[in-house]
Scaffold this motif. Sequence first.
Motif, PDB file in Angstrom:
ATOM      1  N   GLN A  12       9.258  48.425  41.389  1.00 59.87           N
ATOM      2  CA  GLN A  12       9.123  47.540  40.242  1.00 59.87           C
ATOM      3  C   GLN A  12       9.318  48.401  38.727  1.00 59.87           C
ATOM      4  N   ALA A  13       8.994  49.493  38.818  1.00 63.73           N
ATOM      5  CA  ALA A  13       9.268  50.309  37.426  1.00 63.73           C
ATOM      6  C   ALA A  13      10.529  50.366  37.021  1.00 63.73           C
ATOM      7  N   GLU A  14      11.647  50.529  37.949  1.00 65.13           N
ATOM      8  CA  GLU A  14      12.938  50.571  37.530  1.00 65.13           C
ATOM      9  C   GLU A  14      13.538  49.131  37.257  1.00 65.13           C
ATOM     10  N   ALA A  15      12.811  48.108  37.868  1.00 62.76           N
ATOM     11  CA  ALA A  15      13.235  46.772  37.545  1.00 62.76           C
ATOM     12  C   ALA A  15      12.842  46.333  36.346  1.00 62.76           C
ATOM     13  N   LEU A  16      11.786  46.655  35.734  1.00 66.48           N
ATOM     14  CA  LEU A  16      10.997  46.324  34.669  1.00 66.48           C
ATOM     15  C   LEU A  16      11.666  47.258  33.454  1.00 66.48           C
ATOM     16  N   ASP A  61       3.638  45.672  46.862  1.00 63.60           N
ATOM     17  CA  ASP A  61       5.023  45.282  47.247  1.00 63.60           C
ATOM     18  C   ASP A  61       4.766  45.153  48.798  1.00 63.60           C
ATOM     19  N   LEU A  62       5.829  44.262  49.236  1.00 65.69           N
ATOM     20  CA  LEU A  62       5.884  44.522  50.834  1.00 65.69           C
ATOM     21  C   LEU A  62       7.369  44.850  51.074  1.00 65.69           C
ATOM     22  N   ALA A  63       7.305  45.024  52.182  1.00 63.52           N
ATOM     23  CA  ALA A  63       8.902  45.466  52.645  1.00 63.52           C
ATOM     24  C   ALA A  63       9.740  44.369  52.374  1.00 63.52           C
ATOM     25  N   GLY A  64       9.685  43.301  52.540  1.00 64.57           N
ATOM     26  CA  GLY A  64      10.917  42.148  52.378  1.00 64.57           C
ATOM     27  C   GLY A  64      11.811  42.131  53.565  1.00 64.57           C
ATOM     28  N   THR A 190       2.929  38.515  40.129  1.00 63.87           N
ATOM     29  CA  THR A 190       3.764  38.708  39.293  1.00 63.87           C
ATOM     30  C   THR A 190       3.454  40.370  38.462  1.00 63.87           C
ATOM     31  N   VAL A 191       4.515  41.022  37.967  1.00 66.14           N
ATOM     32  CA  VAL A 191       4.175  42.145  37.073  1.00 66.14           C
ATOM     33  C   VAL A 191       5.029  41.879  35.964  1.00 66.14           C
ATOM     34  N   GLY A 192       4.815  42.657  34.804  1.00 61.66           N
ATOM     35  CA  GLY A 192       5.692  42.410  33.663  1.00 61.66           C
ATOM     36  C   GLY A 192       4.969  41.719  32.478  1.00 61.66           C
ATOM     37  N   ASN A 193       3.854  41.127  32.875  1.00 61.93           N
ATOM     38  CA  ASN A 193       3.070  40.360  31.838  1.00 61.93           C
ATOM     39  C   ASN A 193       1.576  40.795  31.780  1.00 61.93           C
ATOM     40  N   ALA A 194       1.207  41.590  30.902  1.00 61.27           N
ATOM     41  CA  ALA A 194       0.125  42.153  30.711  1.00 61.27           C
ATOM     42  C   ALA A 194      -1.144  41.291  30.783  1.00 61.27           C
ATOM     43  N   GLY A 211       8.671  21.343  27.430  1.00 59.48           N
ATOM     44  CA  GLY A 211       9.682  21.974  27.157  1.00 59.48           C
ATOM     45  C   GLY A 211      11.034  21.871  28.094  1.00 59.48           C
ATOM     46  N   VAL A 212      11.833  21.204  27.646  1.00 57.70           N
ATOM     47  CA  VAL A 212      13.041  20.777  28.389  1.00 57.70           C
ATOM     48  C   VAL A 212      13.982  21.705  28.914  1.00 57.70           C
ATOM     49  N   THR A 213      14.037  22.774  28.043  1.00 58.83           N
ATOM     50  CA  THR A 213      14.993  23.771  28.536  1.00 58.83           C
ATOM     51  C   THR A 213      14.916  24.785  29.539  1.00 58.83           C
ATOM     52  N   SER A 214      13.723  24.684  30.206  1.00 61.94           N
ATOM     53  CA  SER A 214      13.104  25.594  31.305  1.00 61.94           C
ATOM     54  C   SER A 214      12.169  24.740  32.167  1.00 61.94           C
ATOM     55  N   GLU A 215      11.907  25.261  33.254  1.00 62.50           N
ATOM     56  CA  GLU A 215      11.269  24.337  34.235  1.00 62.50           C
ATOM     57  C   GLU A 215       9.976  25.300  34.842  1.00 62.50           C
ATOM     58  N   HIS A 216       9.958  26.602  34.489  1.00 63.03           N
ATOM     59  CA  HIS A 216       8.748  27.503  34.977  1.00 63.03           C
ATOM     60  C   HIS A 216       8.067  27.911  33.734  1.00 63.03           C
ATOM     61  N   THR A 217       6.963  28.576  33.983  1.00 63.24           N
ATOM     62  CA  THR A 217       6.217  29.205  33.052  1.00 63.24           C
ATOM     63  C   THR A 217       5.978  30.492  32.823  1.00 63.24           C
ATOM     64  N   LEU A 218       7.198  31.357  33.560  1.00 66.70           N
ATOM     65  CA  LEU A 218       7.279  32.648  33.767  1.00 66.70           C
ATOM     66  C   LEU A 218       7.598  33.206  32.369  1.00 66.70           C
ATOM     67  N   GLU A 219       7.431  34.272  31.933  1.00 69.49           N
ATOM     68  CA  GLU A 219       7.842  34.780  30.624  1.00 69.49           C
ATOM     69  C   GLU A 219       9.190  35.610  30.867  1.00 69.49           C
ATOM     70  N   ALA A 220      10.008  35.894  30.043  1.00 68.80           N
ATOM     71  CA  ALA A 220      11.226  36.665  30.131  1.00 68.80           C
ATOM     72  C   ALA A 220      10.542  37.984  30.553  1.00 68.80           C
ATOM     73  N   GLY A 221      11.137  38.822  31.608  1.00 69.49           N
ATOM     74  CA  GLY A 221      10.708  40.192  32.176  1.00 69.49           C
ATOM     75  C   GLY A 221       9.431  40.053  33.102  1.00 69.49           C
ATOM     76  N   GLU A 222       9.096  38.999  33.321  1.00 69.23           N
ATOM     77  CA  GLU A 222       8.022  38.681  34.400  1.00 69.23           C
ATOM     78  C   GLU A 222       8.647  38.568  35.778  1.00 69.23           C
ATOM     79  N   LEU A 223       8.438  39.512  36.665  1.00 70.12           N
ATOM     80  CA  LEU A 223       8.717  39.636  38.072  1.00 70.12           C
ATOM     81  C   LEU A 223       7.938  39.203  39.039  1.00 70.12           C
TER      82      LEU A 223
END
Length: 345
Positions: A12-16, A61-64, A190-194, A211-223
Amino acid sequence: MNSFTYVRARNQAEALSSLKDAKFSLPVFKGGGLDLVDHMKEGLIAPDALIDVRGVRGEGDLAGNGPDAVEMKGEVIRFPAAMTLAQAANSAVLRKFAPVVAMTAGSAATPAVRNVATVAGNLLQRPRCWYYRNSQFNCLKKGGSTCFAVEGENAYHAIFSTGSSPGPCHIVHPSNLAPALMVCDAVVHTVGNADRKEIPIGKLFHGPEKGVTSEHTLEAGELITHITMKARPVSGFYAIKEKQSFDWPLVFACVAIEMAGERIGKAEVVAGAVAPVPWALPAVAAALKGVDPKDERALTEACALAGKGAKPMRDNGYKVGLLSVAVKRAVMKAAGVAIAGEEGR
Ligand SMILES: Cc1cc2nc3c(=O)[nH]c(=O)nc-3n(C[C@H](O)[C@H](O)[C@H](O)COP(=O)(O)OP(=O)(O)OC[C@H]3O[C@@H](n4cnc5c(N)ncnc54)[C@H](O)[C@@H]3O)c2cc1C
Ligand code: SF4
């Protein structure tokens, strides 16, 4: 397509931190990359870094990967965001305790796509509207001033709207998995949003009026790291498609029921491919209460309410009738009632 840096995040840390790296001007997370790379090829997005999050590990996290990435503790099922649709379709836990999710994942796309597509990527894939997908049409969703579907080809567009009046954008939500997760009361972690770490699946999406230009409520950087949901052992899915593979459904329905003897005691019904968000059908759910799923007349009557409130466009009125059929058959699938002509399917 412009050049870009590929980053394989191991945790997660590397991704963020990669996403915040000042040397990138437009870094994005990448799951299987199917929808993302389609966008890049069409010139709809030009990221300079793809942060591959399929290997993200760490606390929470789980293994995936592995034969069954799905865990079950008590009544709660938990699986990683990077799990593929193929893993979801083949998971012994999901097939037994939430068949609606396994069926829905197994019906999406093609085997090749399902082997690569991740759960998070499926939820966050962008709409299929052909005007949106074509760089020649600068529609509202891309910052333009017109919805070309209103006067144009709208056979595959929405029949329900999320705002008080139809529009401004008439997409249907593209994810097969989202309505299935809704009938299981899923929560997206999620992680990335305090300020938040959990989003009920119904709150992950918003209509175009918000908001017509997006479909979800995640913020940029939220994983998205993983999903939890309730077991729904009596659940089912039914899609009506023009072709059985390599295509999105015309309409589909996800249903979870609790039986009270021979009759339905409680139902949750969510439809797909009919509205800009996964479309809950509470009136149908209420009408199903007390119905014996083997009583075809009573079932047909309850499911006929599915199209109530629909405002079809010029070419998509056919979806209203199809939706009632999809809901009825999803209930039959959930309850184990044979559908005439589909024995063995
Ligand atoms: C021929 C064909 C038929 C198809 N039919 C269907 C169908 O019937 N039903 C259906 O539902 N889909 C269908 N699809 C779509 C396919 O399922 C999606 O493209 C796929 O699920 C996307 O997953 P991905 O992992 O490749 O996402 P990506 O393309 O990697 O990512 C999609 C989006 O999610 C973001 N993202 C990815 N992972 C994360 C994360 N962990 N946290 C935050 N953001 C993240 C990315 O930044 C990107 O914005 C079809 C596709 C094809 C090619
Ligand atoms: S339906 Fe939405 S995505 Fe399609 S043309 Fe209209 S505004 Fe664009």
